[in-house]
Structure formats: C-alpha cells, structure tokens
Design a protein around this motif. Structure first.
Motif, PDB file in Angstrom:
ATOM      1  N   ILE A 225       0.879  -1.169   0.000  1.00 32.44           N
ATOM      2  CA  ILE A 225       0.000   0.000   0.000  1.00 32.44           C
ATOM      3  C   ILE A 225       0.914   1.215   0.000  1.00 32.44           C
ATOM      4  CG2 ILE A 225      -1.713   1.332   1.288  1.00 32.44           C
ATOM      5  CD1 ILE A 225      -2.729  -1.282   2.469  1.00 32.44           C
ATOM      6  N   ALA A 226       0.936   1.952  -1.095  1.00 34.11           N
ATOM      7  CA  ALA A 226       1.872   3.072  -1.220  1.00 34.11           C
ATOM      8  C   ALA A 226       1.319   4.103  -2.192  1.00 34.11           C
ATOM      9  CB  ALA A 226       3.241   2.580  -1.687  1.00 34.11           C
ATOM     10  N   VAL A 227       1.810   5.340  -2.038  1.00 37.76           N
ATOM     11  CA  VAL A 227       1.427   6.410  -2.947  1.00 37.76           C
ATOM     12  C   VAL A 227       2.553   7.440  -2.984  1.00 37.76           C
ATOM     13  CG1 VAL A 227       0.276   7.880  -1.234  1.00 37.76           C
ATOM     14  CG2 VAL A 227      -0.472   7.948  -3.611  1.00 37.76           C
ATOM     15  N   THR A 228       2.723   8.076  -4.129  1.00 32.65           N
ATOM     16  CA  THR A 228       3.651   9.198  -4.263  1.00 32.65           C
ATOM     17  C   THR A 228       2.853  10.431  -4.656  1.00 32.65           C
ATOM     18  OG1 THR A 228       5.502   7.772  -4.909  1.00 32.65           O
ATOM     19  CG2 THR A 228       5.661  10.103  -5.496  1.00 32.65           C
ATOM     20  N   VAL A 229       3.006  11.506  -3.881  1.00 31.29           N
ATOM     21  CA  VAL A 229       2.211  12.718  -4.102  1.00 31.29           C
ATOM     22  C   VAL A 229       3.123  13.942  -4.050  1.00 31.29           C
ATOM     23  CG1 VAL A 229       0.072  11.758  -3.172  1.00 31.29           C
ATOM     24  CG2 VAL A 229       1.710  12.866  -1.632  1.00 31.29           C
ATOM     25  N   PRO A 230       2.695  15.047  -4.677  1.00 30.07           N
ATOM     26  CA  PRO A 230       3.495  16.278  -4.620  1.00 30.07           C
ATOM     27  C   PRO A 230       3.510  16.858  -3.206  1.00 30.07           C
ATOM     28  CG  PRO A 230       1.815  16.383  -6.345  1.00 30.07           C
ATOM     29  CD  PRO A 230       1.494  15.207  -5.495  1.00 30.07           C
ATOM     30  N   GLU A 320     -10.102   2.120  14.487  1.00 34.24           N
ATOM     31  CA  GLU A 320      -8.936   2.237  13.621  1.00 34.24           C
ATOM     32  C   GLU A 320      -9.069   3.510  12.796  1.00 34.24           C
ATOM     33  OE1 GLU A 320      -6.646  -1.090  11.285  1.00 34.24           O
ATOM     34  OE2 GLU A 320      -8.247  -0.305   9.994  1.00 34.24           O
ATOM     35  N   PHE A 321      -8.114   4.422  12.953  1.00 34.25           N
ATOM     36  CA  PHE A 321      -8.140   5.700  12.252  1.00 34.25           C
ATOM     37  C   PHE A 321      -7.514   5.528  10.876  1.00 34.25           C
ATOM     38  CE2 PHE A 321      -6.829  10.117  11.389  1.00 34.25           C
ATOM     39  CZ  PHE A 321      -7.965  10.799  11.780  1.00 34.25           C
ATOM     40  N   THR A 322      -8.070   6.208   9.866  1.00 30.74           N
ATOM     41  CA  THR A 322      -7.544   6.099   8.499  1.00 30.74           C
ATOM     42  C   THR A 322      -7.360   7.485   7.887  1.00 30.74           C
ATOM     43  OG1 THR A 322      -9.754   5.882   7.520  1.00 30.74           O
ATOM     44  CG2 THR A 322      -8.604   3.842   8.109  1.00 30.74           C
ATOM     45  N   VAL A 323      -6.383   7.580   7.008  1.00 34.23           N
ATOM     46  CA  VAL A 323      -6.091   8.824   6.290  1.00 34.23           C
ATOM     47  C   VAL A 323      -5.951   8.475   4.816  1.00 34.23           C
ATOM     48  CG1 VAL A 323      -4.551  10.796   6.066  1.00 34.23           C
ATOM     49  CG2 VAL A 323      -4.840   9.704   8.303  1.00 34.23           C
ATOM     50  N   ASN A 324      -6.743   9.131   3.967  1.00 37.64           N
ATOM     51  CA  ASN A 324      -6.681   8.884   2.532  1.00 37.64           C
ATOM     52  C   ASN A 324      -5.873   9.982   1.863  1.00 37.64           C
ATOM     53  OD1 ASN A 324      -7.671   9.125  -0.405  1.00 37.64           O
ATOM     54  ND2 ASN A 324      -8.471   7.142   0.239  1.00 37.64           N
ATOM     55  N   ILE A 325      -4.763   9.597   1.243  1.00 41.36           N
ATOM     56  CA  ILE A 325      -3.846  10.522   0.576  1.00 41.36           C
ATOM     57  C   ILE A 325      -3.638  10.036  -0.850  1.00 41.36           C
ATOM     58  CG2 ILE A 325      -1.508  11.486   0.554  1.00 41.36           C
ATOM     59  CD1 ILE A 325      -1.481  11.022   3.627  1.00 41.36           C
ATOM     60  N   GLY A 326      -3.924  10.885  -1.815  1.00 42.25           N
ATOM     61  CA  GLY A 326      -3.736  10.510  -3.209  1.00 42.25           C
ATOM     62  C   GLY A 326      -4.563   9.309  -3.628  1.00 42.25           C
ATOM     63  N   GLY A 327      -5.731   9.145  -2.998  1.00 48.58           N
ATOM     64  CA  GLY A 327      -6.606   8.021  -3.326  1.00 48.58           C
ATOM     65  C   GLY A 327      -6.228   6.721  -2.645  1.00 48.58           C
ATOM     66  N   VAL A 328      -5.225   6.721  -1.778  1.00 45.12           N
ATOM     67  CA  VAL A 328      -4.777   5.519  -1.067  1.00 45.12           C
ATOM     68  C   VAL A 328      -5.035   5.706   0.422  1.00 45.12           C
ATOM     69  CG1 VAL A 328      -2.792   4.051  -0.512  1.00 45.12           C
ATOM     70  CG2 VAL A 328      -3.027   5.030  -2.809  1.00 45.12           C
ATOM     71  N   THR A 329      -5.611   4.693   1.044  1.00 38.29           N
ATOM     72  CA  THR A 329      -5.972   4.769   2.453  1.00 38.29           C
ATOM     73  C   THR A 329      -4.894   4.125   3.322  1.00 38.29           C
ATOM     74  OG1 THR A 329      -8.343   4.783   1.986  1.00 38.29           O
ATOM     75  CG2 THR A 329      -7.668   4.107   4.196  1.00 38.29           C
ATOM     76  N   PHE A 330      -4.398   4.904   4.294  1.00 37.07           N
ATOM     77  CA  PHE A 330      -3.411   4.430   5.265  1.00 37.07           C
ATOM     78  C   PHE A 330      -4.082   4.303   6.629  1.00 37.07           C
ATOM     79  CE2 PHE A 330      -1.112   6.525   1.894  1.00 37.07           C
ATOM     80  CZ  PHE A 330      -0.073   5.636   1.632  1.00 37.07           C
ATOM     81  N   THR A 331      -3.738   3.241   7.342  1.00 32.35           N
ATOM     82  CA  THR A 331      -4.361   2.977   8.636  1.00 32.35           C
ATOM     83  C   THR A 331      -3.391   3.280   9.769  1.00 32.35           C
ATOM     84  OG1 THR A 331      -3.682   0.651   8.577  1.00 32.35           O
ATOM     85  CG2 THR A 331      -5.847   1.189   7.674  1.00 32.35           C
ATOM     86  N   VAL A 332      -3.965   3.755  10.866  1.00 33.77           N
ATOM     87  CA  VAL A 332      -3.213   4.017  12.084  1.00 33.77           C
ATOM     88  C   VAL A 332      -3.609   2.958  13.109  1.00 33.77           C
ATOM     89  CG1 VAL A 332      -2.812   5.653  13.963  1.00 33.77           C
ATOM     90  CG2 VAL A 332      -3.099   6.484  11.607  1.00 33.77           C
TER      91      VAL A 332
END
Length: 416
Positions: A225-230, A320-332
């Motif tokens: 699960i990965a994303v590259t964003v500006p 479970e907290f989640t953050v969506n960055i660049g269309g990809v969801t990361f879980t805490v």
C-alpha cells in the motif's frame, strides 16, 4: 516502493542508514551527530530546517524568558565547544534565532562545520551555535537536526537576535549532502517505531526505535500500500497553501482527501495543509474529525484542556483511524491512539490519551496548520524527495512492541 528498493539495492553505498533512539518516554527521536569530532544526540525533525547545538557556557532561560540554571534546559551534554574544533568557521555578521510551536526558543551565532551522521560527512554545513536557550530537554538530546526546506531556516543578517535583519536562507544538512554528491538519490526516508510499554514508562534512552536512511529506504517490513504525491506549496506572500508551479516550499505538507475511522460513514477531514512532522507527538486534525473520532471510543474520549489531549479510560476500545492521501488509504494502529497518562480518574481507573487531537476548524480559519505527527508516522515509511518535491508513503506491516504508548506530562509539538 518496490522499484525504489530494487534501484537502491543496485547502488552500493547509496543508502546510508542510521538508527534512531527514543528519549523522553520514547516521544523524541534522536540520532548521533558529530560537529567536527564532537558528538551529540540530536532530535530528528522533519517539521523544521535548522541544525543546531548549544555553545559551551550557554545561558538557560525558562519559557517566560527568565534566567534559570543550565540544569533546567536539560541538554545531554555541556554543549559544543566551537573554539576546540579545527573544522569550525564562524560566520560573522549573522545570527540564529528560532521559536518552536511549543514555546521553546533559542538564539546565538552562526558558523560552518563538518557535520557527520553515520558515515556521511557534510563539509562546511551551516549550523546554529546557541548562546541563549529556553529548552525543555530530556537529559539526552543536545539540539536538533532539521530536514525541511531552505525557506524555513532561521539565520538572519546582523548580530543582534532581538533586532532581526533580513532572513538568509541556506541549505539544511540533507540539501547540502545532495549538493555535495554524497548520496546517489536526492531522497531520505524515515521509519519511526512505536515504543514498547516498558520503554515508554521509563526516562532512559531507548537505543533502537527506528531508522533514517539517506539516499534510500530503511530496513523495515512494509506491505503493498503506497502512494507518491506532490509536496504542497504555499503562496509566499500570504502563507496560504496553493497548488501550481509558482509556489514556495516550506514544510513537507500534503493534500489529504479525507480522514475516517472504523464505523464512520461521514466523509470529512479534507485539507491541503497537513504537515508530516517527526518532531510532533500527536496528530493535529480538523476539529470535526478530532471530536467525532474521540466520540467513537468506547467509552468516549473527552477533551481535557488541562492536559491538552482527549482523555479516556485505558480499557477503552479504540477505532482504527484512516487517512486517505492521493486516493490511497493508510491505517493508524489503535495502539497509537491510546497511551497512558500516568494518572487515574475519580473512580481509580487508569487514564489514557488519544494520539489524535483538535488542530482547529478546517474552514473559516486561515492559518490553522494540521499535522500528521508520530501517531501517524509510526505506521508508514515516509520518503522525501527534495529534487522532485514529492513524498512517497508506504504502509508498514503491523507490528507489536510490547503494548500501548506512554506520553510525558506534555506532548511535543516542535514545528516552527
């Protein structure tokens, strides 16, 4: 991220990795740094840009600007003896002057020194040499190493810190390393480990609590699960975040699509001004997100203005907290949102705090700055490319390190 791993594996010596240590109940992340031949433990901070240490004989002050003994600043050493370093060169006519978000402030002189981390030595690195410090130390750190933009450095023309002249931006440590060709890739990566229950109930130094890798990525397990964003830029005149080509970079800020948590059906938390900051303990998110997340604890967490956190009994069930960055969801991991405060409520229950706090409203309040701090960063590998102005986030594999986290009496927020 796999391509990045393969690229770095093929380039011998390009990935210079050093271990991070935990201090202050594992709420600070330190690495060993040399100024010339003098060695210090410095805080690794992606939310600021300057590298500094106190000069031997510095004056210590409290946060009310009243002089106190050096023991109150609690640096880990007596300081840097610039006069004893054969490689140090003073920069006359300039001064270093900075204040952090938690109220700590420092000022002093400026110079150039060989600064070494691991086996990477940056020659003629500009540093702050602190002669006046209001610092809430932990007995281990002797300063800070910043990794953000040159535009966020705090060296000024003139010798009087109380009468700041024009700002004189310079290349921070990693920017200098890239300029000097010391790494084959213009990126560095940070992996912060969550402290164990034992370590986070101790004020001792925790020797192995993550990695920082220069020119590559650290040796931790990740999942696909990965994303590259500006990196988010700013309007230099208004300091308001903007997208586009005519922007100025300061922090490692990101656009966030939305935030959520287990059981939530509302879409909210969109912001284009959230900073990845290893020098901040908590995540500071928009008010509507923080309040809704706290209410979803079972039993609910309650905002405590005295502690500056949401408090809850330590036996609570945490979403479970989640953050969506660049269309990809990361879980805490829930373990990062529940840590003991070392106190009890009126019924004798141990109280904990959420790792997610109220950073202010997301609309109608220009200037609010939101932060993804250690709570979020424990769960990802963050890779910062200073040439392409991009950040790659990769979800770390779930890990267990002995239980929930513990905070000191006041959590850290060392962005500038």
């Amino acid at each position: 991220m796999q391509a990045l791993r393969e690229s770095q594996a093929a380039q011998a010596g390009s990935n210079i990795t050093t271990v991070l240590a935990g201090s202050d109940f594992d709420e600070e992340y330190l690495t060993s740094v040399k100024f010339g031949e003098q060695e210090f433990m410095l805080i690794v901070d992606t939310g600021s840009s300057d590298t500094w240490a106190p000069q031997v004989g510095y004056a210590c002050f409290n946060l009310d600007n009243k002089p106190v003994s050096q023991s109150q600043c609690a640096f880990g050493t007596a300081g840097f003896d610039s006069n004893a370093s054969a490689t140090f060169r003073a920069d006359p006519g300039t001064n270093f002057n900075i204040e952090y978000a938690d109220g700590e402030f420092l000022s002093g002189t400026v110079g150039f020194e060989t600064v070494t981390v691991g086996n990477m030595a940056v020659a003629n690195q500009e540093i702050g040499v602190v002669t006046k410090a209001a610092w809430d130390g932990d007995g281990f750190n002797s300063g800070l190493m910043g990794f953000a933009s040159p535009n966020l450095t705090f060296v000024f023309n003139g010798t009087n810190p109380d009468d700041e002249g024009p700002q004189l931006p310079y290349n921070p440590f990693f920017y200098s390393a890239v300029q000097q060709g010391l790494v084959s890739e213009p990126l560095f990566s940070v992996a912060l480990d969550r402290g164990s229950f034992v370590a986070e109930n101790s004020s001792d130094l925790d020797q192995n609590l993550g990695f920082i890798a220069f020119g590559g990525i650290p040796p931790v397990e990740v999942i696909d699960i990965a994303v590259t964003v500006p990196i988010q830029g700013y309007n230099a005149a208004t300091f308001i975040p903007e997208n586009g080509t005519d922007v100025t970079y300061f922090y490692y800020a990101l656009d966030v699509e939305f935030m959520s948590f287990t059981g939530n059906e509302e879409v909210f938390g969109t912001t284009n001004n959230i900073i990845l900051d290893s020098g901040t303990t908590l995540d500071y998110v928009p008010t509507e997100v923080a309040d809704a997340f706290a209410a979803a604890f079972d039993p609910p967490a309650v905002k405590d203005d005295d502690f500056g956190v949401y408090t809850v009994v330590c036996t609570a069930t945490v979403p479970e907290f989640t953050v969506n960055i660049g269309g990809v969801t990361f879980t805490v991991d829930p373990a990062d949102n529940l840590f003991p405060l070392g106190i009890q409520d009126d019924e004798g229950n141990d109280l904990c705090a959420s790792g997610t706090f109220d950073g202010g409203p997301s609309t109608g309040a220009e200037g609010n700055v939101f932060i993804l701090g250690d709570t979020f960063m424990h769960n990802v590998v963050a890779t910062f490319n200073i040439e392409t102005d991009e950040i790659t986030l990769t979800q770390r594999a779930p890990y267990t390190s002995g239980g929930s986290r513990r905070a000191p009496a006041s959590v850290r927020r060392r962005g500038v």
